[in-house]
Design a protein around this motif. Structure first.
Motif, short mmCIF file in Angstrom:
data_model
loop_
_atom_site.label_atom_id
_atom_site.label_comp_id
_atom_site.label_asym_id
_atom_site.label_seq_id
_atom_site.Cartn_x
_atom_site.Cartn_y
_atom_site.Cartn_z
N PRO A 123 43.43 30.63 41.74
CA PRO A 123 43.03 31.74 40.86
C PRO A 123 43.62 31.62 39.46
O PRO A 123 44.72 31.08 39.26
CB PRO A 123 43.57 32.98 41.57
N SER A 124 42.90 32.18 38.49
CA SER A 124 43.39 32.26 37.12
C SER A 124 44.41 33.39 37.00
O SER A 124 44.71 34.08 37.98
CB SER A 124 42.22 32.51 36.16
N ALA A 125 44.88 33.62 35.78
CA ALA A 125 45.84 34.71 35.56
C ALA A 125 45.19 36.08 35.66
O ALA A 125 45.87 37.08 35.86
CB ALA A 125 46.50 34.54 34.20
N GLU A 126 43.86 36.14 35.51
CA GLU A 126 43.13 37.41 35.61
C GLU A 126 41.94 37.22 36.54
O GLU A 126 40.79 37.14 36.09
CB GLU A 126 42.68 37.87 34.22
N PRO A 127 42.17 37.18 37.84
CA PRO A 127 41.12 36.79 38.77
C PRO A 127 40.28 37.94 39.31
O PRO A 127 39.50 37.76 40.25
CB PRO A 127 41.91 36.14 39.90
N SER A 128 40.41 39.15 38.77
CA SER A 128 39.80 40.32 39.39
C SER A 128 38.29 40.19 39.52
O SER A 128 37.71 40.60 40.54
CB SER A 128 40.17 41.59 38.62
#
Length: 360
Positions: A123-128
């Motif tokens: 996942p990235s830093a903002e995976p929402s």
């Protein structure tokens, strides 16, 4: 064209038995399985994957989304995923989300639209957005290396304890000004490694000076700038820890630009061992993550999820090892061996110094 019926006649079994061997839908005796596989090999039969997927509603494929693929650590993860998937009879579709939340959401959707049976994602830093897509569509998924909540299966390395061990080892060598070049904000790996850094300082009674902590955004150029930043502090560090392999390269560039020698002027230890770390002068002391094992564990978790969609999510943490070399300031072993000291200990012959020019 050779058909499944041809294979069945050649092996002396039913077409249904050949199907069970190919699809793993029912247990088959070892002797029967061997006869079917031998017939397939002798006749040169190639299964029709598309037709089989229409019957089973499975494509026997896994989507893998990791960034950046060029990083040697993620290359090891890819090797672990591919080997385990192939062993289980699954193909692999690969995508690079570039650590960008928007692109990450797109590539996961594209993998899903290609009817992969499940996805494995770093996942990235903002995976929402990505997590929301997977959740709404009930896509079987495993997150690896970085964590994203607790609603999905996940596997990663231990981050906090190894980082603490690096800091404690440098402190035990007499370095009292220890800096950290941290990774991309928002990643669970960054948060946990910063926590380990601070825990190491506390355990040795060292100050947590904000001027000695800078973000390198998990890449070489950012780490180079961050290293210049901490070295320009009023009381600069006498030791540095870098939080991934790419940032180690950036830190070394910055130290070289300033004419600082490792470890004589600034000791260095890093997270992520890599194949050429042993070729640097001095040789790099580094935490080695079990990349291949993480990849293999992610496949196992995904296959377990496919077999039992309703089971509770699991999070696995795999232990790291310390490749102990000489960039930390310890002397070169007589045989050049790489050793693994116990957490918080230093070889008895290690020099104690906090001066930039005093280490031998």
């Amino acid at each position: 064209m050779t058909t499944m019926a041809d294979v069945a006649r050649h092996a002396g079994v039913s077409v249904a038995t050949v199907s069970h061997v190919l699809n793993g839908t029912r247990p088959v005796r070892d002797t029967t399985r061997a006869a079917v596989l031998r017939a397939i090999d002798e006749l040169g039969y190639t299964p029709n994957t598309l037709a089989r997927s229409l019957v089973t509603a499975r494509t026997r494929s896994i989507g893998l989304a990791v960034s950046p693929i060029s990083n040697p650590y993620f290359t090891e993860i890819l090797q672990g995923v591919e080997a385990s998937a192939l062993e289980a009879g699954y193909g692999l579709l690969l995508a690079d989300p570039h650590d960008d939340p928007v692109h990450e959401r797109k590539v996961v959707q594209l993998l899903h639209e290609r009817r992969v049976d499940g996805v494995i994602v770093a996942p990235s830093a903002e995976p929402s957005e990505m997590v929301g897509y997977l959740t709404r569509r009930s896509v079987p998924a495993v997150f690896l290396d970085r964590l994203a909540g607790d609603a999905h299966d996940q596997v990663c390395a231990d981050n906090t304890a190894p980082m603490r061990q690096l800091v404690e080892h440098l402190a035990d060598l007499g370095r009292t000004r220890i800096g950290l070049i941290a990774g991309l904000p928002g990643l669970s790996t960054t948060t946990e490694r910063v926590a380990g850094y601070r825990a190491g300082l506390r355990s040795r009674g060292l100050p947590n000076d904000p001027a000695l902590l800078a973000g390198g955004n998990s890449e070489a150029a950012g780490a180079e700038a961050a290293t210049h930043q901490v070295l320009a502090a009023a009381h600069p560090p006498t030791a540095l820890v870098t939080a991934n392999n790419a940032m180690t390269i950036g830190a070394l560039r910055a130290l070289g630009t300033r004419g600082l020698r490792v470890p004589h002027d600034v000791a260095l230890a890093c997270f992520d061992d890599f194949s050429w770390a042993d070729l640097f002068t001095p040789r790099l002391t580094a935490v080695a993550q079990p990349g291949k094992e993480i990849g293999a564990a992610a496949v196992r978790l995904l296959l377990d999820r496919l077999a039992d969609p309703g089971r509770a999510p699991r999070t696995l943490r795999l232990p790291c090892t310390l490749a102990h070399r000489t960039s930390c300031g310890c002397p070169e072993p007589p045989d050049g061996a790489v050793t693994t000291p116990r957490p918080g200990t230093a070889p008895p012959t290690a020099p104690a110094t906090d001066g930039r020019k005093s280490a031998p």
